[in-house]
Design a protein around this motif. Sequence first.
Motif, PDB file in Angstrom:
ATOM      1  N   ALA A  92     -13.209 -95.460 -17.618  1.00  0.00           N
ATOM      2  CA  ALA A  92     -13.487 -94.024 -17.516  1.00  0.00           C
ATOM      3  C   ALA A  92     -12.742 -93.237 -18.593  1.00  0.00           C
ATOM      4  O   ALA A  92     -13.270 -92.249 -19.131  1.00  0.00           O
ATOM      5  CB  ALA A  92     -13.114 -93.505 -16.133  1.00  0.00           C
ATOM      6  N   LEU A  93     -11.536 -93.669 -18.939  1.00  0.00           N
ATOM      7  CA  LEU A  93     -10.775 -92.985 -19.977  1.00  0.00           C
ATOM      8  C   LEU A  93     -11.368 -93.282 -21.351  1.00  0.00           C
ATOM      9  O   LEU A  93     -11.424 -92.394 -22.212  1.00  0.00           O
ATOM     10  CB  LEU A  93      -9.309 -93.417 -19.924  1.00  0.00           C
ATOM     11  N   VAL A  94     -11.810 -94.512 -21.568  1.00  0.00           N
ATOM     12  CA  VAL A  94     -12.477 -94.851 -22.832  1.00  0.00           C
ATOM     13  C   VAL A  94     -13.697 -93.952 -23.021  1.00  0.00           C
ATOM     14  O   VAL A  94     -13.893 -93.351 -24.088  1.00  0.00           O
ATOM     15  CB  VAL A  94     -12.898 -96.334 -22.858  1.00  0.00           C
ATOM     16  N   GLU A  95     -14.527 -93.847 -21.980  1.00  0.00           N
ATOM     17  CA  GLU A  95     -15.738 -93.036 -22.085  1.00  0.00           C
ATOM     18  C   GLU A  95     -15.394 -91.558 -22.305  1.00  0.00           C
ATOM     19  O   GLU A  95     -16.053 -90.872 -23.105  1.00  0.00           O
ATOM     20  CB  GLU A  95     -16.597 -93.191 -20.836  1.00  0.00           C
ATOM     21  N   LYS A  96     -14.379 -91.050 -21.623  1.00  0.00           N
ATOM     22  CA  LYS A  96     -13.985 -89.650 -21.807  1.00  0.00           C
ATOM     23  C   LYS A  96     -13.587 -89.388 -23.255  1.00  0.00           C
ATOM     24  O   LYS A  96     -14.008 -88.379 -23.862  1.00  0.00           O
ATOM     25  CB  LYS A  96     -12.822 -89.312 -20.872  1.00  0.00           C
ATOM     26  N   ARG A  97     -12.816 -90.296 -23.835  1.00  0.00           N
ATOM     27  CA  ARG A  97     -12.382 -90.112 -25.212  1.00  0.00           C
ATOM     28  C   ARG A  97     -13.551 -90.221 -26.184  1.00  0.00           C
ATOM     29  O   ARG A  97     -13.609 -89.487 -27.188  1.00  0.00           O
ATOM     30  CB  ARG A  97     -11.279 -91.122 -25.540  1.00  0.00           C
ATOM     31  N   LEU A  98     -14.478 -91.110 -25.909  1.00  0.00           N
ATOM     32  CA  LEU A  98     -15.687 -91.202 -26.735  1.00  0.00           C
ATOM     33  C   LEU A  98     -16.449 -89.880 -26.735  1.00  0.00           C
ATOM     34  O   LEU A  98     -16.824 -89.352 -27.793  1.00  0.00           O
ATOM     35  CB  LEU A  98     -16.599 -92.312 -26.207  1.00  0.00           C
ATOM     36  N   ARG A  99     -16.679 -89.345 -25.555  1.00  0.00           N
ATOM     37  CA  ARG A  99     -17.475 -88.123 -25.461  1.00  0.00           C
ATOM     38  C   ARG A  99     -16.756 -86.933 -26.113  1.00  0.00           C
ATOM     39  O   ARG A  99     -17.391 -86.103 -26.773  1.00  0.00           O
ATOM     40  CB  ARG A  99     -17.804 -87.822 -23.993  1.00  0.00           C
ATOM     41  N   LEU A 100     -15.447 -86.859 -25.963  1.00  0.00           N
ATOM     42  CA  LEU A 100     -14.701 -85.764 -26.586  1.00  0.00           C
ATOM     43  C   LEU A 100     -14.689 -85.904 -28.107  1.00  0.00           C
ATOM     44  O   LEU A 100     -14.764 -84.904 -28.838  1.00  0.00           O
ATOM     45  CB  LEU A 100     -13.283 -85.714 -26.040  1.00  0.00           C
ATOM     46  N   ALA A 101     -14.600 -87.138 -28.604  1.00  0.00           N
ATOM     47  CA  ALA A 101     -14.634 -87.358 -30.047  1.00  0.00           C
ATOM     48  C   ALA A 101     -15.995 -86.977 -30.627  1.00  0.00           C
ATOM     49  O   ALA A 101     -16.079 -86.404 -31.715  1.00  0.00           O
ATOM     50  CB  ALA A 101     -14.311 -88.813 -30.361  1.00  0.00           C
ATOM     51  N   ILE A 102     -17.042 -87.280 -29.877  1.00  0.00           N
ATOM     52  CA  ILE A 102     -18.385 -86.901 -30.324  1.00  0.00           C
ATOM     53  C   ILE A 102     -18.534 -85.384 -30.305  1.00  0.00           C
ATOM     54  O   ILE A 102     -19.071 -84.774 -31.241  1.00  0.00           O
ATOM     55  CB  ILE A 102     -19.443 -87.574 -29.430  1.00  0.00           C
ATOM     56  N   GLU A 103     -18.031 -84.756 -29.249  1.00  0.00           N
ATOM     57  CA  GLU A 103     -18.107 -83.294 -29.152  1.00  0.00           C
ATOM     58  C   GLU A 103     -17.370 -82.627 -30.316  1.00  0.00           C
ATOM     59  O   GLU A 103     -17.818 -81.608 -30.853  1.00  0.00           O
ATOM     60  CB  GLU A 103     -17.506 -82.834 -27.826  1.00  0.00           C
ATOM     61  N   ALA A 104     -16.246 -83.203 -30.725  1.00  0.00           N
ATOM     62  CA  ALA A 104     -15.476 -82.661 -31.847  1.00  0.00           C
ATOM     63  C   ALA A 104     -16.072 -83.042 -33.196  1.00  0.00           C
ATOM     64  O   ALA A 104     -15.612 -82.562 -34.230  1.00  0.00           O
ATOM     65  CB  ALA A 104     -14.034 -83.149 -31.769  1.00  0.00           C
ATOM     66  N   ASP A 105     -17.085 -83.891 -33.191  1.00  0.00           N
ATOM     67  CA  ASP A 105     -17.779 -84.358 -34.396  1.00  0.00           C
ATOM     68  C   ASP A 105     -16.843 -85.106 -35.347  1.00  0.00           C
ATOM     69  O   ASP A 105     -16.891 -84.925 -36.562  1.00  0.00           O
ATOM     70  CB  ASP A 105     -18.486 -83.212 -35.126  1.00  0.00           C
ATOM     71  N   PHE A 106     -15.986 -85.936 -34.772  1.00  0.00           N
ATOM     72  CA  PHE A 106     -15.175 -86.835 -35.586  1.00  0.00           C
ATOM     73  C   PHE A 106     -16.020 -88.011 -36.065  1.00  0.00           C
ATOM     74  O   PHE A 106     -16.906 -88.493 -35.334  1.00  0.00           O
ATOM     75  CB  PHE A 106     -14.026 -87.425 -34.766  1.00  0.00           C
ATOM     76  N   ALA A 107     -15.718 -88.532 -37.264  1.00  0.00           N
ATOM     77  CA  ALA A 107     -16.053 -89.921 -37.538  1.00  0.00           C
ATOM     78  C   ALA A 107     -15.129 -90.766 -36.662  1.00  0.00           C
ATOM     79  O   ALA A 107     -14.037 -90.324 -36.299  1.00  0.00           O
ATOM     80  CB  ALA A 107     -15.849 -90.238 -39.007  1.00  0.00           C
ATOM     81  N   MET A 108     -15.567 -91.969 -36.326  1.00  0.00           N
ATOM     82  CA  MET A 108     -14.800 -92.778 -35.379  1.00  0.00           C
ATOM     83  C   MET A 108     -14.639 -94.210 -35.871  1.00  0.00           C
ATOM     84  O   MET A 108     -15.552 -94.756 -36.514  1.00  0.00           O
ATOM     85  CB  MET A 108     -15.494 -92.795 -34.010  1.00  0.00           C
ATOM     86  N   ALA A 109     -13.495 -94.784 -35.581  1.00  0.00           N
ATOM     87  CA  ALA A 109     -13.243 -96.194 -35.846  1.00  0.00           C
ATOM     88  C   ALA A 109     -12.959 -96.871 -34.517  1.00  0.00           C
ATOM     89  O   ALA A 109     -12.101 -96.417 -33.766  1.00  0.00           O
ATOM     90  CB  ALA A 109     -12.067 -96.366 -36.801  1.00  0.00           C
ATOM     91  N   PHE A 110     -13.668 -97.945 -34.229  1.00  0.00           N
ATOM     92  CA  PHE A 110     -13.509 -98.663 -32.966  1.00  0.00           C
ATOM     93  C   PHE A 110     -12.854-100.008 -33.209  1.00  0.00           C
ATOM     94  O   PHE A 110     -13.350-100.821 -34.009  1.00  0.00           O
ATOM     95  CB  PHE A 110     -14.865 -98.890 -32.287  1.00  0.00           C
ATOM     96  N   TYR A 111     -11.747-100.243 -32.502  1.00  0.00           N
ATOM     97  CA  TYR A 111     -11.090-101.547 -32.499  1.00  0.00           C
ATOM     98  C   TYR A 111     -11.486-102.300 -31.234  1.00  0.00           C
ATOM     99  O   TYR A 111     -11.810-101.704 -30.214  1.00  0.00           O
ATOM    100  CB  TYR A 111      -9.574-101.374 -32.523  1.00  0.00           C
ATOM    101  N   ASN A 112     -11.419-103.636 -31.315  1.00  0.00           N
ATOM    102  CA  ASN A 112     -11.690-104.510 -30.162  1.00  0.00           C
ATOM    103  C   ASN A 112     -12.996-104.135 -29.460  1.00  0.00           C
ATOM    104  O   ASN A 112     -13.016-103.879 -28.254  1.00  0.00           O
ATOM    105  CB  ASN A 112     -10.531-104.441 -29.162  1.00  0.00           C
ATOM    106  N   PRO A 113     -14.107-104.129 -30.186  1.00  0.00           N
ATOM    107  CA  PRO A 113     -15.339-103.639 -29.571  1.00  0.00           C
ATOM    108  C   PRO A 113     -15.946-104.573 -28.532  1.00  0.00           C
ATOM    109  O   PRO A 113     -16.452-104.101 -27.513  1.00  0.00           O
ATOM    110  CB  PRO A 113     -16.293-103.479 -30.770  1.00  0.00           C
ATOM    111  N   ARG A 114     -15.874-105.877 -28.765  1.00  0.00           N
ATOM    112  CA  ARG A 114     -16.651-106.770 -27.895  1.00  0.00           C
ATOM    113  C   ARG A 114     -16.008-108.146 -27.845  1.00  0.00           C
ATOM    114  O   ARG A 114     -15.867-108.805 -28.857  1.00  0.00           O
ATOM    115  CB  ARG A 114     -18.084-106.883 -28.433  1.00  0.00           C
ATOM    116  N   SER A 115     -15.631-108.566 -26.651  1.00  0.00           N
ATOM    117  CA  SER A 115     -15.050-109.897 -26.478  1.00  0.00           C
ATOM    118  C   SER A 115     -15.930-110.727 -25.550  1.00  0.00           C
ATOM    119  O   SER A 115     -16.791-110.199 -24.843  1.00  0.00           O
ATOM    120  CB  SER A 115     -13.637-109.786 -25.890  1.00  0.00           C
ATOM    121  N   LYS A 116     -15.686-112.026 -25.533  1.00  0.00           N
ATOM    122  CA  LYS A 116     -16.437-112.896 -24.635  1.00  0.00           C
ATOM    123  C   LYS A 116     -16.144-112.554 -23.176  1.00  0.00           C
ATOM    124  O   LYS A 116     -17.006-112.702 -22.312  1.00  0.00           O
ATOM    125  CB  LYS A 116     -16.079-114.354 -24.914  1.00  0.00           C
ATOM    126  N   ALA A 117     -14.923-112.089 -22.911  1.00  0.00           N
ATOM    127  CA  ALA A 117     -14.535-111.774 -21.534  1.00  0.00           C
ATOM    128  C   ALA A 117     -15.189-110.499 -21.020  1.00  0.00           C
ATOM    129  O   ALA A 117     -15.362-110.325 -19.812  1.00  0.00           O
ATOM    130  CB  ALA A 117     -13.020-111.666 -21.426  1.00  0.00           C
TER     131      ALA A 117
END
Length: 250
Positions: free
Chosen positions: A145-170
Motif C-alpha cells: 500500500a505504501l509502494v502504491e501511494k508513493r507511485l501515485r504521488l510521484a505520478i501526480e507530481a510528474d516526476f521521472a521515476m527510477a524503479f529498483y528491484n522491480p520483479r523477483s521470482k518470489a
Amino acid sequence: MSGGLAIAGLGPGDDALVTPEVTAALAEATDVVGYIPYVARVAPREGLTLHASDNREELDRAAHALGMAAAGRRVVVVSSGDPGVFAMASAVFEAVEAGPPHWRDLDIRVLPGITAMLAAAARAGAPLGHDFCAINLSDNLKPWALVEKRLRLAIEADFAMAFYNPRSKARPEGFARALDVLRDACGDARPVVFARAVSTPEEALRVVPLTEARPEMADMRTVVLVGSSLTQIIARNGAPIVYTPRSAPE
C-alpha cells in the motif's frame, strides 16, 4: 592497530566505474564484508579476509563489520552501486544506533559509488534530466500500500521515476501491479527504459512506450526508468536517445 569502517559502493558492474577512493579503501582493508556476489567482485590477496553472506542478512552483516572495526580491523562493507541508495549504509547506521555505545565513536566513512539508476540513465541519454525520484518496488520492508501511494504521488507530481528491484521470482506480481498503477494514473505512452545489467557483458537496454511495457521485461538485475509527461525520444539509427528537458512550462 587503528580500526575503522568504510561503507563502499562498487558501482554497477564494470571495474572502470569503481571510484579511486573505493579502490584505495579496498587496498588498505583487512576485511571485506558483504552479500555473496558483491564480495566476489573483490580480488583476494594476502592479508585480506573476505566475509560473504546471504541476502536479507544486512543487520547481522553490519554488526559483524562493526564488531571487527571495534577490535581494530580495517573493514570495508561493500554494496553494488552506491551504498546509500537501497543498500548497506542505512543498515550499518541502524546497527550503530541499536548497538553498544562505543560503536558510535568508530571511524565510519561512506564512500559513494555510481548507482545503477545513474548508469542506466547515462546509457539511455538523460531521462532524469529534470526532477525525478527513485522508488524501491520491493515490499519486503514496507507494505505494498505504501509502494502504491508513493507511485501515485510521484505520478501526480510528474516526476521521472527510477524503479529498483522491480520483479523477483518470489514476487513476480509486484511489477505487474506497478505497471497497472502507472497506466491508470498516467494515461499516456511516455517512454519506459528497461536497463539490465548495465556496464556488464550481459547489458541490455530496451525503450518502449508505457502502453507496451510488460512485467516480463524486467528482473532483479533491471533498473526501470519511467519518463515524466515531458520526456522526449530522439529517433536515430540504432538506439534512440531518451531525455527529459531541463525546464517545465508554467
